[in-house]
Design an enzyme around this catalytic site. Structure first.
Site, PDB file in Angstrom:
ATOM      1  N   SER A  61      23.623  44.574 103.082  1.00 52.73           N
ATOM      2  CA  SER A  61      23.742  43.753 104.284  1.00 52.73           C
ATOM      3  C   SER A  61      25.006  42.878 104.207  1.00 52.73           C
ATOM      4  O   SER A  61      26.089  43.401 103.976  1.00 52.73           O
ATOM      5  CB  SER A  61      22.461  42.922 104.428  1.00 52.73           C
ATOM      6  OG  SER A  61      22.392  42.374 105.702  1.00 52.73           O
TER       7      SER A  61
ATOM      8  N   HIS B 213      15.853  47.447 108.322  1.00 55.57           N
ATOM      9  CA  HIS B 213      16.963  46.894 107.539  1.00 55.57           C
ATOM     10  C   HIS B 213      16.508  46.381 106.177  1.00 55.57           C
ATOM     11  O   HIS B 213      17.211  46.511 105.182  1.00 55.57           O
ATOM     12  CB  HIS B 213      17.611  45.771 108.352  1.00 55.57           C
ATOM     13  CG  HIS B 213      18.790  45.147 107.682  1.00 55.57           C
ATOM     14  ND1 HIS B 213      19.910  45.875 107.342  1.00 55.57           N
ATOM     15  CD2 HIS B 213      19.029  43.873 107.262  1.00 55.57           C
ATOM     16  CE1 HIS B 213      20.784  45.062 106.761  1.00 55.57           C
ATOM     17  NE2 HIS B 213      20.285  43.867 106.694  1.00 55.57           N
ATOM     18  N   ASP B 214      15.311  45.797 106.135  1.00 57.39           N
ATOM     19  CA  ASP B 214      14.811  45.210 104.888  1.00 57.39           C
ATOM     20  C   ASP B 214      14.404  46.234 103.831  1.00 57.39           C
ATOM     21  O   ASP B 214      13.963  45.847 102.755  1.00 57.39           O
ATOM     22  CB  ASP B 214      13.607  44.306 105.185  1.00 57.39           C
ATOM     23  CG  ASP B 214      14.015  42.837 105.222  1.00 57.39           C
ATOM     24  OD1 ASP B 214      15.189  42.559 104.947  1.00 57.39           O
ATOM     25  OD2 ASP B 214      13.164  41.985 105.521  1.00 57.39           O
TER      26      ASP B 214
ATOM     27  N   ASP C 284      16.979  51.490 110.232  1.00 59.23           N
ATOM     28  CA  ASP C 284      17.713  50.223 110.300  1.00 59.23           C
ATOM     29  C   ASP C 284      18.491  50.166 111.609  1.00 59.23           C
ATOM     30  O   ASP C 284      19.459  50.885 111.798  1.00 59.23           O
ATOM     31  CB  ASP C 284      18.669  50.152 109.094  1.00 59.23           C
ATOM     32  CG  ASP C 284      19.408  48.825 108.998  1.00 59.23           C
ATOM     33  OD1 ASP C 284      19.354  48.036 109.966  1.00 59.23           O
ATOM     34  OD2 ASP C 284      20.039  48.582 107.958  1.00 59.23           O
TER      35      ASP C 284
ATOM     36  N   ARG D  63      14.955  32.206 112.069  1.00 58.19           N
ATOM     37  CA  ARG D  63      14.430  33.100 111.042  1.00 58.19           C
ATOM     38  C   ARG D  63      13.470  34.132 111.642  1.00 58.19           C
ATOM     39  O   ARG D  63      13.434  35.285 111.241  1.00 58.19           O
ATOM     40  CB  ARG D  63      13.714  32.280 109.971  1.00 58.19           C
ATOM     41  CG  ARG D  63      13.121  33.100 108.847  1.00 58.19           C
ATOM     42  CD  ARG D  63      14.182  33.881 108.118  1.00 58.19           C
ATOM     43  NE  ARG D  63      13.672  34.478 106.894  1.00 58.19           N
ATOM     44  CZ  ARG D  63      14.395  35.260 106.106  1.00 58.19           C
ATOM     45  NH1 ARG D  63      15.639  35.525 106.423  1.00 58.19           N
ATOM     46  NH2 ARG D  63      13.891  35.762 105.015  1.00 58.19           N
TER      47      ARG D  63
END
Lengths: 196, 370
Positions: free
Chosen positions: B151, B349-350, B316, B221
């Site tokens: 990232s 993405h994580d 992602d 967040r």
């Protein structure tokens, strides 16, 4: 891949050349080419498992689907492009052949021969879609969607001004066929070195 | 189970000024870092690991025996793991502008003896790399074995490889890009807006106040977390299940599990992160653009001398696979040694923080041949 025709491929690839193997599987051929011919190797494969294995042999490997195109490869950026047992599974074989010869100065392709006598006799006597060691799927689940005989391949090459530099024919166990005159009937696998 | 055990975070203070790309300079600054494994005699076995937006230098192990929380990439670092500490010395530092021990907007401004707030200069990805280069020199490392990051960390890896091509033998870039898409910039902007429209944000001057912009940071967040997951992963994790109740409440409280999860993520984050750092770091990501810096991506990639492994994840959508492929193609055009894998996963993405395989095999296999 049979050790016998792998040996032939290795002997056909020039020392220190840039080689692209499309459908490189676990990278064994490129590994041996690196070892014996000190080539600069690039492999392409669709499966993550294969890409992992190939990378772990020290081969630069790109995950990708050949059917989605090779346009990002520059013209003549490789000395040799290898396509082993893959032409029959792609959607547009002629387009792929033309791409191979655009990217590579020459191409080595290995194809199954649908003109082999055993396949002919299966369709003749049994009246069913034939199968053998190389073509072992049922008609409804086979990835081999473009099957042709050696004569068909040669016709295609001729029609598209593709020169055959070398032709090698093999029996199903990978050993070379001596009677070239009966190749379309007796060989199960053919190797062509082609150039445009 | 961590193979690293207890680690001690370290801090280096720099006397010399750090010249930033904006033209400003930073004086009396510091970097916090951690080290796992040990350097060999020639100091050539160092893997330089770079964290993402909300990460820190604590990549593996724990800070004391009772510590239940392991470092953010503990699954990858340790004896016998992907980054094998029997072979490599892994070093991870907190990035410039963050709030986890390295100088950032919450640090004391030597000129005023108060926290910087918005007086902290704008930083770019290149400044983070330049700061890390200072640490590399202090640690007397001649050349990295590999620089790895995911990232925002991956952006720094690319910047490292372009800026200092002779200082590493290989790079691994995971779920990253050479420039953010408009969509990703948009999400960052919404996050920043959430913070800046919180009344307690007070133009960045809240460090000595009773109330700080926690609500804004929590919302930022929460937005971030949605973008880190995927549609499939969210469906699998939460579906439309209700949170601790049998029926809908017909109130604006928390009905669904996914709401509760986001609330939890937001609340957890505000305890450990600084709102101004969030503004600075997301802006640095937005500014990052290798094509713009070098004329084109091909030109930027032509500078790289190391071997590369580029990894993306199929689900992602924040850093989509096509952006990784752009990097791969540019490297290929330049005749560079590059490998690429688009790992099939529904974790979004994580994924780099979640699934061990095939990431472990890929990295291990690649590192063996550097």
């Amino acid at each position: 891949m049979s050790k016998l025709y792998q040996k032939d491929i290795i002997s056909l690839v020039p020392d220190n050349s840039r080689v692209l193997d499309l459908g490189c599987a676990k990278g064994d051929l490129l590994y041996n080419l690196k070892k014996f011919k000190h080539i600069h190797a690039v492999g392409v494969d669709i499966s993550t498992e294969n890409v992992c294995q190939s990378i772990s042999k020290g081969i630069s490997t790109i995950q990708g689907n050949i059917d989605e195109g090779l346009s990002f490869y520059d013209d003549k950026s490789f000395d040799v492009v290898i396509l082993s047992q893959t032409l029959q599974v792609v959607r547009n074989p002629l387009k792929l052949l033309q791409e191979l010869l655009r990217i590579g100065k020459m191409a080595i392709i290995i194809v199954p021969n649908f003109g082999h006598w055993r396949l002919r006799s299966q369709i003749f006597f049994k009246g069913r879609m034939p199968k053998n060691k190389t073509l072992q799927y049922e008609w409804y689940n086979t990835p081999n969607i473009h099957l042709a005989s050696i004569k068909d391949f040669e016709d295609l090459f001729a029609k598209n001004d593709i020169n055959i530099l070398e032709k090698k024919l093999y029996l199903s166990n990978g050993s070379p066929l001596k009677w070239h005159w009966a190749g379309n009937l007796l060989s199960e696998i053919a190797l062509f070195v082609i150039k445009k | 189970m961590s193979g690293i055990g207890v680690v001690k975070p370290q801090t280096h203070f720099f006397q010399e000024e750090l010249q930033l790309e904006s033209g400003e300079v930073l004086s009396d600054w510091q970097i916090s870092y951690e080290m796992y494994g040990s350097m060999n005699e020639s100091r050539t076995n160092v893997i330089w690991l770079i964290h993402a937006l909300s990460g820190d230098a604590h990549a593996a192990g724990k800070h004391n025996e009772e510590d239940k929380k392991l470092g953010w990439w503990d699954m990858m670092i340790g004896p016998g793991k992907a980054l094998d500490t029997n072979i490599y010395c892994v070093i991870c530092s907190n990035v410039l502008g963050s709030c986890k021990g390295t100088t950032g907007p919450s640090s004391i401004n030597p000129k005023t003896q108060k926290p910087y707030g918005l007086d902290f200069p704008m930083i770019k990805i290149g400044d983070m790399v330049q700061a890390q280069k200072c640490l590399m020199d202090v640690l007397n490392i001649p050349k990295f074995h590999t620089v790895i990051g995911a990232s925002m960390g991956g952006m720094q890896v690319l910047e490292w490889a372009v800026r200092f091509p002779d200082l590493m033998s290989s790079i691994i870039v995971i779920a990253s890009t050479s420039k953010l898409s408009a969509q990703s910039i948009a999400f960052n902007q919404v996050g920043r807006n959430a913070i800046m429209s919180d009344n307690y944000w007070n133009k960045g001057l809240y460090y000595d106040k009773k109330n700080i912009p926690l609500q804004g940071l929590a919302i930022a967040r929460m937005i971030g977390h949605i973008t880190y997951l995927s549609q499939e992963a969210m469906h699998r994790k939460f579906g439309r299940r209700l949170q601790d109740k049998k029926d809908l409440e017909y109130e604006f409280g928390t009905d669904f599990e996914v709401e509760s999860y986001l609330k939890y993520q937001g609340t957890r984050f505000i305890k450990t992160f600084d709102a101004n750092s969030y503004l600075y770091l997301t802006k640095a990501m937005d500014y990052f653009d290798l094509s713009n810096d070098h004329g084109s991506l091909d030109k930027a990639m032509s500078l790289i001398k190391s071997k590369s492994l580029i990894i993306s994840f199929t689900s992602d959508w924040l850093f989509p696979s096509e952006q990784s492929l752009d990097i791969v193609h540019a490297l290929m055009h330049q005749g560079k040694e590059v490998s690429f894998c688009d790992i099939e996963t529904d974790c979004g993405h994580d994924s780099f923080l979640i699934s061990e395989e095939p990431l472990t095999s890929l990295m291990k296999g690649f590192l063996d041949h550097v």
